[in-house]
Structures are given as C-alpha cells and as structure tokens.
Design a protein around this motif. Structure first.
Motif, short mmCIF file in Angstrom:
data_model
loop_
_atom_site.label_atom_id
_atom_site.label_comp_id
_atom_site.label_asym_id
_atom_site.label_seq_id
_atom_site.Cartn_x
_atom_site.Cartn_y
_atom_site.Cartn_z
N LEU A 11 54.11 -16.31 72.99
CA LEU A 11 54.57 -16.55 71.61
C LEU A 11 55.12 -15.26 70.97
O LEU A 11 56.13 -15.29 70.26
N ASP A 12 54.44 -14.16 71.22
CA ASP A 12 54.92 -12.88 70.67
C ASP A 12 56.29 -12.54 71.23
O ASP A 12 57.18 -12.02 70.51
N LEU A 13 56.49 -12.81 72.53
CA LEU A 13 57.78 -12.51 73.13
C LEU A 13 58.89 -13.34 72.49
O LEU A 13 59.97 -12.83 72.19
N LYS A 14 58.63 -14.64 72.30
CA LYS A 14 59.63 -15.50 71.66
C LYS A 14 59.94 -15.02 70.22
O LYS A 14 61.06 -15.08 69.75
N ALA A 15 58.86 -14.56 69.50
CA ALA A 15 59.08 -14.09 68.13
C ALA A 15 59.97 -12.85 68.13
O ALA A 15 60.85 -12.69 67.26
N ILE A 16 59.75 -11.94 69.08
CA ILE A 16 60.58 -10.74 69.17
C ILE A 16 62.03 -11.10 69.44
O ILE A 16 62.97 -10.60 68.82
N ILE A 17 62.23 -12.01 70.41
CA ILE A 17 63.59 -12.44 70.74
C ILE A 17 64.26 -13.09 69.54
O ILE A 17 65.43 -12.84 69.21
N GLY A 18 63.52 -13.95 68.82
CA GLY A 18 64.10 -14.63 67.66
C GLY A 18 64.45 -13.65 66.54
O GLY A 18 65.49 -13.80 65.87
N LYS A 19 63.59 -12.66 66.33
CA LYS A 19 63.86 -11.69 65.28
C LYS A 19 65.11 -10.87 65.58
O LYS A 19 65.95 -10.62 64.70
N VAL A 20 65.24 -10.45 66.83
CA VAL A 20 66.43 -9.68 67.21
C VAL A 20 67.67 -10.55 67.08
O VAL A 20 68.74 -10.07 66.66
N ARG A 21 67.57 -11.87 67.48
CA ARG A 21 68.73 -12.76 67.35
C ARG A 21 69.16 -12.87 65.87
O ARG A 21 70.35 -12.83 65.55
#
Length: 938
Positions: A11-21
């Motif tokens: 979940l943390d990884l997806k949040a990081i990816i989403g924030k950068v997007r």
C-alpha cells in the motif's frame, strides 16, 4: 504477521507512485498555464494592434477576434489537454523516478513489476515482500520522490510570473491600440465591444432647417488625430462634394459652414479612414433670415460717423452705440422679434419693402437671435445666435516727458514741465495742478477741450523766484486730463512729482571730500528719511487717485500699510532727535539749531498723518504728510550747510571736534536707513521685473496664436470664396481677445502701482489689439484685415515691452554705477578719518567704533552689488552680450580683488595696527573700488 507487513508495504508503494503521478500532472498544468499565458499575451497584443491598424472596421474586428481565440484555444489544447490526456502506468512512473534518482538502482521499478506479477498470481512470496519493503525504504530516503519536480515547478512559476509582470507593465503603459482594442477581446459581448473607439461625432446631426438657411457643421475626432478632415455633402440629386474642414477652437474639433441650403442634403465626415454616420438635413418653407444689415451710430463724444455694415451678424461696438438692424427674411412674414440675453424681446417693425427693423443700444455683452412668425402662428428660430461684444472707451493716457522725475532746484530757477496726453476719441480738459509746501492747490489750464484732438503735448514754466521759497521747501505737481464724454468723462492723472529747493551754493562735493561727515552725502540724503517720507506722500496720492479701482478690503489694506510706514519713519526721526538732544548738539555747535528746530515739527506732522491713516481718512493724511516732508527736507538742507561749514572751516578745538562727531553719528544713522531702504527697494523691483518678464512671454505666445488664427481665417476665406460664400469670425478669435484684455489689465495695474508710463502705453496697445480681435470675430467679411491689425498692435506692444527691458538694463547699470561711486566716496571719507584719528583715547575709541560699523555696512553693500551684477549679467547675456560681458567683468573684479573680504579684514587692521599700516591698507581698498567704479563707468 508477515503477510500483514507485506500488505502495508504494498500500500505504501502504491501511495508513493500515486503521489509522484499527481505531482507530475501538476507540473504539466503549471508549465501549460505558463505557455498558454505567454501565447495568449502575444496573441492579445498582435490582434489588438491589428484591429487598431485597420481602424476597427467590422470585418477586421471579426477576423482578429477569431485569430485571438483560435490561437488561445490551440495553445490550451497543445500545452494542457493533450499532455494531461495521456495514460501513465505505475511502471512508467517508477521508471520516471528511477531516471531522476539513480540511487534507487532499479529497486523501485523491480518492486512495482514483481508486485503487479504477485498480485496477478495471487502470491505473497517472501522475496517480493522484501523487495517491496526495500523499495519503500529507499523512496522514503528521497522524500518519496517529491523533490524530483521542484526545479520544474520553480521554472514554470518563474515563467508564469514573468508573463504576468510583462502583462502588468504593458497594461500600466496603456498604449492607445491596447486601450481601444481591449473591450473587443476581453468582453466580446459587452456594450463597448460593438462601438468603434475611433469615431467622429457630428453636430447637429439630423436636423430640420428653413429653406435657404445656413448651417454650421462641427465634428470632433475621438481617440485619433488626422491631418485632413473632410465633409462630404450631397445636395438633392447632385453628386457628392468633399470639402476640407477647418480646425476649431478645441483640439480635435473641426468646423465648416453650409450656406443657403435649398434642398434636402445628406452629409458625413471622414478622416484617416474613419467615417461618421450618415446624417440628413431636411428643409422646409419656413421663414429664415437671409441677410442682416447693421447700422452703427456711435456716441457723440467718439466723433465717429455712422457706419453701415452689409450682410453682418455679430456686433462689436463701443458702449452706448445705437444699432439699427435691417433684416431680410427668405419669405414674407407678418412679424418677428429680436431675442436678447436676459432682456425683454424687441419687436421687429416691417417696412414697405418687406424688411424688418429693430433698434438696440449696446450696453452689455451677450447674444441675440431673430425669431419669425411661421405657419401655425408660432415664433420659430430664424437665425443662429449672434454675439454682441462691447468695446470700451479707454481712459486717456497722460505722462510727463519733462522732467519726468523729482528734481532739486534753486529758488531762482525757471523750471519747465511738459506732459503728453492721448485719447482714442478725443481729449477734453488738460490741467496742470501744483502746490507749494502742502498749501491749497493751484491749477494751470493747458487745454480747454475745444477742437477734437487725440494727441497733445503741452507744458508750463514755473518761475520759482516768484513763489518766495527757501532751501528745503517743496513744490508738488501733477497733471490730469479728461476725455470728451459727457458729465466730465473718464479722467486720468499722473503720479505726483516734487521740486525740492536746495541751497543756492553747490559746494557739497567739497564738503564730502574734505574729511568729516561720513560717506553718504551727495546733493540728496539718498534713500534717507526725506526720501522715504516722499514715498509715503506719493503712495498716499496714488491711493486717493486710484480709489475707484480698489475694493473696500484692498483700500483698507493699503491705508493700513501707509499708516505703518508713516509710523516707522516717525520712530526713526524720533530716535535721531532724542539722540542728538541727549548729546547736546546745539551746545556743541549752534549750526545744528536749524536741524533741531525742524525735526519736532516733522514729528508733529507725522503723528497727525499717522492718526489720519489709522482712522482711514486718507484725504486728511495727505496735507500733514506733505508738511512732514517739508520739515525733513529743511532739516536735510540745514545739515548739509553744517557739513559745508565744517569742510570749509577745518579743525577748530574741542567743541568743533565734538560737533563733527555728532555729525558723524547723524550721518551714520542716515546711512543705515538708506541701506535698509535700498535693499527693500531692490527686492521689490526684482519682483516687478520678474512679473514683467512673465508678461512678455505671455505676449509673445499671444502674438503667435494670433498669427495662427490669421492663417486659419485666410484658409477659410479662400475656401468660402471657392464656394461663393462669405467668411466669418470665430470663437477662437474672441478667446484671444479675452487673453489680450487680461494682459492689458495686468500691465495697467503694474503701471499704476510702479509709476511706469511705458507699461501704460503697452497696456493701451494690447487693449486696441483686443478691440481689433473682437471686430475680426464679429465680421462676416473683412475679418482677416482686422486680425492683421490685431497682430500689428500685439507686435507694437511687444516692441514697447522689449524697450522696457532695455531701459531696465540701463536703469540697473546706472544704479550700479551710482552705488560704486558712493562706495568710492565712502572709502575716501573713511581713509581720511583713519589718518585723522584723535589722540584722545575716549574719542579715538568712539571714532573707531563708528569706522568699524561703517566698514561692516560697506562690506554688505559690496556683497549685494556683486550678487546684483551677476544677475544683471545673466539677464543681459541673450539680448545684449557685450553689455553682459562688461557687467560680468565688474562682478569678477570684486571676486578677484576679494574686495568684500578686504573691507571686513580692514576692521581689525584699523583697531589693531599702526595708523600708517591702516592708511596703506585703506589706500589699497580705495584703488580696488576705484577700478570697480571705472569698469562700471566705461
């Protein structure tokens, strides 16, 4: 437990990816907005300029609007919509982060790919979990990738801020094309977006006129200028005609007359590709004025014969002129009336030829128009508004040509005085009035007003031996003249002048140069008490003479000022008298008895005059003020006799020495008053000179404007000649007349206040120019000749005022020469006094104190003379460069010789050095002052 941690890491990884997007998309928005703003600004400026270039025609506005909005939309699609529409996968985001953060070493990309594969296979292998956990930890070390976009954010923000700043700067400069084009682009559906900012308004627009009437077309250009403005006219079925319109009164305003309109007429105005709306003139068979003939019957005192002006309109006539108006209508009418501003209508009387007649007397300026009876038994306007200008009969002018100033004479001389008078319509009575020592006045009739004379010079000889006068007595005289109007007419009076009786002997110079008595002297106590009292008498005479020109407040202020001036002189005389009495002057030298006898009489007369001034009774103040002047002049003459006696008698013992000391004290006090008086006089004179210079500049500008108006009338006359019509005056000419009258009033005031007859002559020329301007504005034919006459009068007025400037320079040079001669006399006297210092310590100390005080006064006078010479040189440099060079050379000699510093230094030399050294130093100062005097005299 391990499965829970793996899920949290995923979940943390997806949040990081989403924030950068999201930050990447925000970067695209920021960059796109900056680009769209820059493109929009350029498009806005380009299209606004294009619309302005094509004068905001309907097609150009439409084309450039489309261009502006298409370019703006294309920029938005290219820089915003297309970039944001792209789909970005998690792997692309991870790769994007890996590219900007090499320290991740593809950990993030591998974790994203394995996590997606594990999720598809529904697996939770420990290897995948550890890789995801490692990727999350690595991302946290780089702030979860947020710092990747920071440089891009800064660039985009800077670009956007630069575009906004550039737009704000351009908006602040507010160029015309941008100001006019903005409503069309920013508010395309607003009211202003459908109105061309480059427009021509036309007056009167659509209108209805009587057949055969004239119409003035006036157009105004809005937001643009044009070298040529044309009126296009189509009369009935005729072809279009185009006429160049003439500049009007206001900038951007143009005018042209359409004469004798018999048929319906269409017209419009065009300039620089901008065209006004089409307007229509309907004509109907209504009565209208076809022609007005004006008959002038001038007042009898003017001596002017009756004048008939055919096809006139505006009236410019002398006050009291009886006007008869003969009005020819375009069709028979039963009656009509003359409408005047603020007065009852004057009915028109019909004669056998069908013309209408009316009479009026010119008393006040204003307007009139003709109304005629039309169908329906109603009065309709049948003419434009015509102007009534009142020309004032100017008061006569009078001035003394010989001697034209105060004089000092002996009691056996024959003195000839001559005065010149001038009036525009004829001189009435011309008298010379004089008084001896303030006694009742006597009158000498110089002209009785028989034949009609406009210029006259006459004189009278005073046989002073017959008047039983003694030294110090006073003969005052002035001249008065009236014109030929009834009931005494207008009067003019000169300033009052004085003849002072001096002793028969003329050996004052010998007294001045033989030691003793200080250095003011001369044949007159220059600027001393008697001169100041004479100024009070002259000012009192002026206030009485000019009472009608003052308001009650101004009159009260002037009288109060006279009372204060008289009080100051009385206090100074009282101080001198008490000082002489305390020192026992008469006991020391009986020659002072006459001075002591006259001063109390002068004080009593001054007190009486001062009380009359305080009670605002100016008539009662003049006789005692004149008596005070008589007593002061007698005291002055007696004091000069004392000086002569001392100069001829030489030494003479203790009492004589004490009397000489008292004479020195008296002379020193008078020198102080003289210096104060002359300083104030120079300051006041400079203020007057500055005002005259300002008036001269205004006069030059007025002449330039009149020349332009003459050229405009010449162009209009040529145009009207081509169309077979008559020209006419203009409001611009009347405005010039008003400005000329204002300048004339200003010069007349200066002439009255400063006793400058040449300014009165200039004011008279200006008034004559104003009258010619009014006549030019009133005539439908021949107005150009009157305009030329007005310009000639303005040029003559300017010549007179330029002559005043030249005379002023001569006056200033003569004043500087006199001051230099007086400095030389003072220095000679001081040098003699230094050599003749007493050996008695007490008397020597008193002599030194007086010498030091005289030195200080001399140093101040030298510094003031240097400043005045510098200013005279600057003012004369343009018109009289040779004289300016000599004047500046005199000022430089003061600086190069350090004359003021030497005089101040000599105070210490006199007090602290030997008599021989002090005498040598004084001789050096004498030489320097002598050089200055010689330079000024040359």
């Amino acid at each position: 437990m391990l499965s829970v941690r793996q899920n949290e890491n995923r979940l943390d990884l997806k949040a990081i990816i989403g924030k950068v997007r999201r930050r990447w998309r925000l970067k695209i928005v920021m960059r796109g907005v900056a680009a769209v703003a820059a493109v929009g600004l350029v498009a806005f400026l380009f299209t606004a300029f294009g619309m302005d270039f094509f004068r905001f025609t309907g097609s150009s506005v439409l084309v450039f609007r489309v261009i502006a909005y298409v370019v703006l939309a294309a920029a938005a699609v290219w820089f915003l919509v297309i970039p944001l529409a792209k789909r970005v996968t998690d792997e692309q985001v991870a790769l994007y982060i890996e590219e900007h953060e090499p320290s991740l070493q593809q950990t993030l990309l591998s974790a994203v790919e394995l996590d997606r594969t594990a999720a598809t296979a529904d697996s939770s292998a420990p290897l995948t979990g550890r890789l995801v956990e490692q990727a999350v930890q690595s991302c946290r070390q780089i702030d979860n990738g947020t710092r990747i976009e920071q440089p891009s954010f800064r660039r985009s923000s800077g670009t956007l801020a630069g575009v906004v700043a550039a737009g704000a700067l351009i908006g602040f400069m507010n160029p015309g094309f941008l100001r006019n084009g903005a409503p069309f682009l920013l508010n395309p559906f607003g009211a202003g977006a459908f109105e061309n900012p480059y427009a021509i308004s036309v007056t009167p627009g659509d209108t209805l006129l009587a057949r055969g009437a004239d119409l003035a077309i006036v157009s105004s250009l809005h937001n643009f200028e044009a070298e040529r403005v044309e009126l296009a006219v189509k009369r009935g079925d005729e072809e279009w005609e185009r006429w160049q319109m003439l500049p009007g009164v206001e900038p951007g305003m143009y005018e042209l007359f359409l004469f004798d309109l018999e048929n319906p007429t269409d017209y419009y105005v065009e300039a620089s590709g901008v065209r006004s709306s089409m307007h229509h003139i309907d004509v109907a068979d209504m009565p209208y004025v076809q022609q007005i003939d004006l008959q002038y019957r001038f007042p009898a005192y003017s001596g002017l014969s009756t004048k008939l002006e055919e096809d006139g309109g505006d009236i410019a006539a002398l006050r009291g002129t009886r006007m008869t108006l003969w009005i020819q209508p375009t069709m028979p009418v039963d009656s009509g009336r003359l409408m005047l501003d603020g007065e009852d209508p004057i009915p028109l009387i019909q004669d056998s030829t069908g013309r209408l007649r009316a009479s009026l007397v010119v008393t006040t300026p204003g307007y009139y128009r003709v109304e005629l009876l039309a169908i329906g038994n109603r009065m309709v306007p049948a003419s434009p508004d015509f102007t009534i200008d009142v020309l004032e009969d100017q008061p006569p002018s009078i001035s003394f040509s010989e001697p034209g100033r105060d004089t000092r004479v002996t009691n056996i001389e024959e003195v000839f005085v001559e005065a010149k008078v001038e009036d525009d319509y004829g001189i009435g009575v011309f008298d010379l009035i004089y008084s001896v020592n303030g006694a009742p006045e006597d009158t000498v009739h110089l002209f009785a007003g028989g034949r009609r004379v406009r210029e006259l010079t006459a004189g009278h000889t005073f046989y002073l031996e017959e008047l039983d006068l003694e030294p110090g007595d006073l003969v005052s005289y002035y001249a008065t003249v009236s014109d030929k109007q009834r009931n005494g007419g207008q009067r003019a009076t000169t300033d009052i002048f004085f003849m002072e009786i001096r002793p028969f002997r003329r050996d004052y110079r010998e007294a001045e140069q033989s030691g003793g008595g200080g250095g003011g002297g001369g044949e007159e106590m220059g600027g001393s008490l008697s001169v100041q009292q004479r100024q009070v008498v002259s000012a009192t005479f002026k206030v009485l003479r000019d009472r009608a020109s003052y308001s009650d407040g101004e009159f009260g202020d002037n009288v109060t000022t006279l009372g204060l001036s008289q009080g100051r002189i009385r206090e100074r005389v009282d101080a001198i008298y008490r000082r002489m009495a305390e020192r026992g002057v008469v006991q020391a030298d009986s020659a002072f008895q006459k001075v002591i006898d006259e001063l109390p009489k002068a004080l009593a007369a001054m007190t009486e005059a001062e009380e009359a001034f305080n009670d605002q009774k100016v008539e009662d103040a003049l006789p005692p003020a004149q008596r005070a002047l008589q007593h002061l002049q007698r005291a002055d003459a007696a004091f000069r006799e004392v000086q002569v006696g001392q100069g001829q008698g030489g030494g003479g013992g203790g009492q004589s020495a004490e009397a000489e000391d008292l004479a020195d004290l008296f002379e020193l006090e008078l020198d102080k008053l003289r210096n104060q008086y002359e300083s104030v006089q120079r300051s006041q004179q400079q203020a007057v000179d500055d005002e005259i210079d300002e008036t001269l500049q205004q006069l030059r500008e007025l002449a330039r404007r009149q020349q332009q108006e003459n050229e405009r009338m010449r162009q209009r006359a040529a145009q009207m000649q081509q169309s077979g019509q008559a020209g006419g005056g203009s409001a611009a000419q009347r405005r010039l007349a008003e400005d000329a009258e204002e300048l004339a009033r200003k010069l007349e005031r200066l002439s009255r206040e400063q006793s400058l007859p040449q300014l009165e002559q200039t004011a008279r020329r200006l008034q004559e120019a104003a009258d010619a301007m009014k006549q030019a504005a009133s005539q439908r034919s021949g107005s150009l000749s009157e305009g030329v006459n007005a310009l000639d009068e303005l040029r003559e007025a300017r010549r007179l005022l330029d002559g005043n400037r030249s005379a002023r320079l001569e006056r200033d040079i003569e004043g500087a020469q006199e001051r230099a001669r007086r400095l030389a006399q003072d220095q000679n006297s001081i040098a003699d006094d230094v050599q003749n210092l007493s050996n008695d310590p007490t008397r020597r100390r008193e002599q030194l104190d007086r010498l030091v005080e005289r030195k200080e006064q001399m140093a101040e006078e030298i510094s003031a003379l240097e400043r005045d010479l510098d200013q005279m040189g600057r003012e004369a440099r343009r018109e009289q460069p040779k004289a300016a060079s000599e004047i500046e050379g005199a000022a430089n000699s003061i600086r190069e010789n350090r004359l003021s510093e030497k005089v101040r230094y000599s105070r210490g030399v006199i007090q602290g050095r030997s008599r021989e050294y002090a005498s040598d130093f004084e001789e050096q100062i004498q030489q320097n002052i002598g050089e200055l005097r010689d330079r000024l005299d040359s």
